[in-house]
Motif scaffolding. Structure first.
Motif, PDB file in Angstrom:
ATOM      1  N   SER A   1       1.967 -10.975  13.140  1.00 43.69           N
ATOM      2  CA  SER A   1       1.022 -10.293  12.253  1.00 43.69           C
ATOM      3  C   SER A   1      -0.387 -10.272  12.840  1.00 43.69           C
ATOM      4  O   SER A   1      -1.178  -9.388  12.514  1.00 43.69           O
TER       5      SER A   1
ATOM      6  N   ALA B   1       3.286  -5.071  11.023  1.00 47.77           N
ATOM      7  CA  ALA B   1       3.303  -5.159   9.555  1.00 47.77           C
ATOM      8  C   ALA B   1       4.607  -5.769   9.041  1.00 47.77           C
ATOM      9  O   ALA B   1       5.338  -5.161   8.264  1.00 47.77           O
TER      10      ALA B   1
ATOM     11  N   GLN C   1       2.318  -7.802   5.460  1.00 51.40           N
ATOM     12  CA  GLN C   1       2.349  -7.014   4.226  1.00 51.40           C
ATOM     13  C   GLN C   1       1.792  -7.832   3.070  1.00 51.40           C
ATOM     14  O   GLN C   1       1.067  -7.309   2.208  1.00 51.40           O
TER      15      GLN C   1
END
Length: 218
Positions: A164, A169, A174
């Motif tokens: 990340s 993502a 997220q």
């Protein structure tokens, strides 16, 4: 509780997109790390200093560098020498490189744990090292290394969250993006943790069952 369930139904579709990317990163990194890991183990146990020593140095160097630094190096530095990778590609390669060394040490320990008496018996009937490795050593080593290999897989799944930092993502990313836009940290990160557990707990149970079956087969 009712509020948590209502909010979960809103956030889950977004988090599930990240979950599938987490699974993809984990599976690809595992596939790309297992064969090199076995190669490092075979080279380190070859008994040939010209092969074992450089491999040992390489493995120790990679294991001594944090995964984040390796990811940054592949994603930000490699383009400067002409190797331009997407964030997803850099994340998979970085994890695969790191875990090939961890898995290599796991395989090496399994190879060295095989009973020396069986190796001597194989030598006494004229088996060459490649045949002995294929027929005698590796089948037993694979049974020995299954529990730590499964542990490496679970650790790889969790460490996939590291990608990340280079804007892949996946599930953790997220969650961060959702939390920054909604400020509902408790619900979102609770869901992220539960989704990771939905992957790791069945995986641990599956590996345990496989370990028991192999134990009975022996």
């Amino acid at each position: 509780m009712a509020s948590f369930i209502a909010q979960s139904s809103e956030y889950l579709p977004i988090l599930l997109k990240g979950l599938w990317l987490t699974i993809a990163v984990t599976v690809l990194a595992l596939c790309l790390s297992t064969v090199p890991g076995l190669t490092w183990a075979l080279l380190r146990t070859s008994g040939v200093p010209a092969l074992a020593t450089p491999t040992r140095i390489f493995v120790e160097l990679v294991r001594g560098i944090p995964i984040l630094v390796i990811l940054f190096y592949i994603y930000f530095v490699m383009p400067e020498i002409g190797l331009d990778l997407t964030a997803f590609q850099a994340g998979v390669i970085g994890l695969a490189l790191t875990y090939s060394c961890y898995i290599g040490e796991t395989f090496r320990a399994g190879i060295e744990a095989v009973d020396r008496g069986q190796i001597e018996a194989a030598k006494s009937i004229g088996m060459k090292r490649p045949l002995m490795m294929r027929r005698v050593i590796l089948p037993q080593a694979f049974r020995i290394v299954l529990p730590p290999y499964a542990n490496n897989l679970v650790m790889l799944l969790k460490d996939s969250s590291q990608v990340s930092v280079i804007s892949v993502a996946e599930l953790t990313m997220q969650g961060k993006m959702l939390a920054s836009s909604t400020f509902n940290n408790t619900t979102i990160f609770t869901l992220v943790a539960l989704l990771y557990l939905c992957l790791t707990i069945p995986l641990n149970l599956l590996m345990r069952q496989l370990e028991l079956k192999l134990g009975k087969a022996r």
